[in-house]
Design a protein around this motif. Structure first.
Motif, PDB file in Angstrom:
ATOM      1  N   ARG A  53      -6.275  -2.244  12.428  1.00  0.00           N
ATOM      2  CA  ARG A  53      -5.660  -1.247  11.643  1.00  0.00           C
ATOM      3  C   ARG A  53      -4.117  -1.696  11.553  1.00  0.00           C
ATOM      4  NH1 ARG A  53      -7.193   4.799  12.691  1.00  0.00           N
ATOM      5  NH2 ARG A  53      -9.446   4.650  12.945  1.00  0.00           N
ATOM      6  N   VAL A  54      -3.563  -1.474  10.358  1.00  0.00           N
ATOM      7  CA  VAL A  54      -1.934  -1.855  10.192  1.00  0.00           C
ATOM      8  C   VAL A  54      -1.118  -0.919   9.579  1.00  0.00           C
ATOM      9  CG1 VAL A  54      -0.714  -3.685   8.864  1.00  0.00           C
ATOM     10  CG2 VAL A  54      -3.082  -4.515   9.850  1.00  0.00           C
ATOM     11  N   ALA A  55      -0.317  -0.777  10.122  1.00  0.00           N
ATOM     12  CA  ALA A  55       0.621   0.338   9.602  1.00  0.00           C
ATOM     13  C   ALA A  55       1.481  -0.111   8.503  1.00  0.00           C
ATOM     14  CB  ALA A  55       1.569   0.727  10.687  1.00  0.00           C
ATOM     15  N   VAL A  56       1.710   0.556   7.363  1.00  0.00           N
ATOM     16  CA  VAL A  56       2.136   0.268   6.291  1.00  0.00           C
ATOM     17  C   VAL A  56       3.912   0.839   6.335  1.00  0.00           C
ATOM     18  CG1 VAL A  56       2.436   0.565   3.760  1.00  0.00           C
ATOM     19  CG2 VAL A  56       0.291   0.518   4.955  1.00  0.00           C
ATOM     20  N   ALA A  57       4.770  -0.161   6.123  1.00  0.00           N
ATOM     21  CA  ALA A  57       6.240   0.437   6.284  1.00  0.00           C
ATOM     22  C   ALA A  57       6.732   1.315   5.271  1.00  0.00           C
ATOM     23  CB  ALA A  57       7.179  -0.766   6.345  1.00  0.00           C
ATOM     24  N   SER A  58       7.682   2.001   5.484  1.00  0.00           N
ATOM     25  CA  SER A  58       8.397   3.052   4.733  1.00  0.00           C
ATOM     26  C   SER A  58       8.656   2.246   3.056  1.00  0.00           C
ATOM     27  CB  SER A  58       9.635   3.735   5.115  1.00  0.00           C
ATOM     28  OG  SER A  58      10.763   2.699   5.346  1.00  0.00           O
ATOM     29  N   ASP A  59       8.636   1.009   2.988  1.00  0.00           N
ATOM     30  CA  ASP A  59       8.944   0.640   1.831  1.00  0.00           C
ATOM     31  C   ASP A  59       7.746   0.177   0.887  1.00  0.00           C
ATOM     32  OD1 ASP A  59       8.049  -1.721   3.306  1.00  0.00           O
ATOM     33  OD2 ASP A  59       9.883  -2.830   2.524  1.00  0.00           O
ATOM     34  N   GLY A  60       6.464   0.347   1.684  1.00  0.00           N
ATOM     35  CA  GLY A  60       5.205   0.096   1.187  1.00  0.00           C
ATOM     36  C   GLY A  60       4.574  -1.240   1.277  1.00  0.00           C
ATOM     37  N   THR A  61       5.245  -2.111   2.285  1.00  0.00           N
ATOM     38  CA  THR A  61       4.695  -3.375   2.639  1.00  0.00           C
ATOM     39  C   THR A  61       4.126  -3.398   3.880  1.00  0.00           C
ATOM     40  OG1 THR A  61       6.873  -4.168   3.671  1.00  0.00           O
ATOM     41  CG2 THR A  61       6.635  -4.531   1.191  1.00  0.00           C
ATOM     42  N   ALA A 114       0.887  -1.229   0.114  1.00  0.00           N
ATOM     43  CA  ALA A 114      -0.132   0.106   0.239  1.00  0.00           C
ATOM     44  C   ALA A 114       1.017   1.139  -0.091  1.00  0.00           C
ATOM     45  CB  ALA A 114      -0.839  -0.080   1.067  1.00  0.00           C
ATOM     46  N   ALA A 115       0.419   2.481  -0.087  1.00  0.00           N
ATOM     47  CA  ALA A 115       0.981   3.795   0.218  1.00  0.00           C
ATOM     48  C   ALA A 115       1.990   3.584   1.367  1.00  0.00           C
ATOM     49  CB  ALA A 115       0.012   4.764   0.168  1.00  0.00           C
ATOM     50  N   ALA A 116       3.349   3.958   0.888  1.00  0.00           N
ATOM     51  CA  ALA A 116       4.411   4.234   2.350  1.00  0.00           C
ATOM     52  C   ALA A 116       3.721   5.026   3.538  1.00  0.00           C
ATOM     53  CB  ALA A 116       5.498   4.446   1.765  1.00  0.00           C
ATOM     54  N   GLY A 117       3.917   4.697   4.422  1.00  0.00           N
ATOM     55  CA  GLY A 117       3.556   5.636   5.780  1.00  0.00           C
ATOM     56  C   GLY A 117       2.303   5.593   6.105  1.00  0.00           C
ATOM     57  N   SER A 118       1.336   4.951   5.201  1.00  0.00           N
ATOM     58  CA  SER A 118      -0.183   5.047   5.433  1.00  0.00           C
ATOM     59  C   SER A 118      -0.830   4.004   6.587  1.00  0.00           C
ATOM     60  CB  SER A 118      -1.045   5.008   4.086  1.00  0.00           C
ATOM     61  OG  SER A 118      -0.825   3.468   3.679  1.00  0.00           O
ATOM     62  N   THR A 119      -1.938   4.153   6.866  1.00  0.00           N
ATOM     63  CA  THR A 119      -2.474   3.190   7.769  1.00  0.00           C
ATOM     64  C   THR A 119      -3.714   2.457   7.082  1.00  0.00           C
ATOM     65  OG1 THR A 119      -1.672   4.241   9.661  1.00  0.00           O
ATOM     66  CG2 THR A 119      -3.651   2.580   9.871  1.00  0.00           C
ATOM     67  N   ILE A 120      -3.849   1.222   6.893  1.00  0.00           N
ATOM     68  CA  ILE A 120      -4.974   0.660   6.326  1.00  0.00           C
ATOM     69  C   ILE A 120      -6.006  -0.170   7.395  1.00  0.00           C
ATOM     70  CG2 ILE A 120      -3.845   0.315   4.286  1.00  0.00           C
ATOM     71  CD1 ILE A 120      -3.374  -2.721   4.867  1.00  0.00           C
ATOM     72  N   LEU A 121      -6.934  -0.368   7.082  1.00  0.00           N
ATOM     73  CA  LEU A 121      -8.153  -1.209   8.091  1.00  0.00           C
ATOM     74  C   LEU A 121      -8.582  -2.325   7.378  1.00  0.00           C
ATOM     75  CD1 LEU A 121      -9.775  -0.678  10.469  1.00  0.00           C
ATOM     76  CD2 LEU A 121     -11.667   0.230   9.123  1.00  0.00           C
ATOM     77  N   LEU A 122      -8.130  -3.590   8.149  1.00  0.00           N
ATOM     78  CA  LEU A 122      -8.420  -4.855   7.433  1.00  0.00           C
ATOM     79  C   LEU A 122      -9.759  -5.297   8.178  1.00  0.00           C
ATOM     80  CD1 LEU A 122      -5.018  -6.753   7.479  1.00  0.00           C
ATOM     81  CD2 LEU A 122      -6.476  -5.791   5.345  1.00  0.00           C
ATOM     82  N   LYS A 123     -10.508  -6.069   7.366  1.00  0.00           N
ATOM     83  CA  LYS A 123     -11.805  -6.666   8.050  1.00  0.00           C
ATOM     84  C   LYS A 123     -11.648  -8.159   7.478  1.00  0.00           C
ATOM     85  CE  LYS A 123     -14.431  -2.476   8.203  1.00  0.00           C
ATOM     86  NZ  LYS A 123     -15.667  -1.721   7.900  1.00  0.00           N
TER      87      LYS A 123
END
Length: 204
Positions: free
Chosen positions: A157-165, A135-144
């Motif tokens: 809620r899962v934080a996306v690392a600086s490399d986008g993983t 996902a976009a680096a540094g973003s937070t995504i919501l998983l269901k």
């Protein structure tokens, strides 16, 4: 003796197709103006409603996670005015309704994430599985996660690392069958997501 037959002229009528133009009446309910103050407060004015009648104003974001309903009346000029402060970036729809007439306005606050979310959910033979993706680096995504019966089993809620993983572990795959996983971006003051991404995994 031969009888002379009279010739009858048959006129062919040309059929002309008439295109009907569809226009919106000038007095139909519509948006009169939209103003903002530093992208923090928005004021939307709708016009051409009946004077002094009951009205409803609704505000929703594109993902359906935020909604406000206001009961009010049109003013003596048939106008409705609504001011709101978006709680976060996103795409919002303001809808004005009164006496069978409707007008709406879509407002974009901030910038939509331009990176798609990918999901890779591993099949499992026990109750634990790993779910990962990009996902976009540094973003937070919501998983269901939804179980085979369609019931929601987890929200995370899962934080996306600086490399986008990103990666996380799900521990509740207790029933056999197919589990669905959805992911959306968590909106911030500057960015928002407009789509829901899906994947699935099997519990043997």
């Amino acid at each position: 003796m031969f009888r002379r037959l009279s010739t009858v002229a048959v006129a062919t009528l040309a059929t002309t197709s008439l295109a009907l133009a569809t226009t919106t009446p000038a007095d139909a309910a519509s948006i009169a103006s939209t103003t903002s103050e530093s992208d923090t407060t928005y004021t939307v004015v709708a016009k051409n409603f009946d004077d002094n009648v009951a009205a409803t104003i609704t505000l929703r974001n594109a993902l359906g996670s935020y909604a406000v309903t206001v009961r009010t009346e049109t003013d003596e000029d048939g106008k409705l005015t609504y001011t709101f402060a978006p709680p976060s970036a996103g795409k919002y729809v303001v809808r004005f309704s009164a006496d069978g007439e409707t007008a709406k306005k879509t407002i974009k606050v901030g910038t939509a994430y331009g990176t798609k979310i990918t999901i890779d959910a591993d099949d499992t033979s026990d109750k634990t599985t790993t779910i990962s993706g990009t996902a976009a680096a540094g973003s937070t995504i919501l998983l269901k996660v939804y179980d085979p019966s369609g019931h929601r089993d987890a929200v995370k809620r899962v934080a996306v690392a600086s490399d986008g993983t990103w990666t996380t572990t799900f521990h509740k795959a207790t029933d056999e069958g197919e589990y669905d996983v959805t992911a959306t971006y968590v909106a911030t003051d500057l960015h928002y997501g407009v789509k829901t991404y899906t994947d699935s995994f099997d519990r043997d």
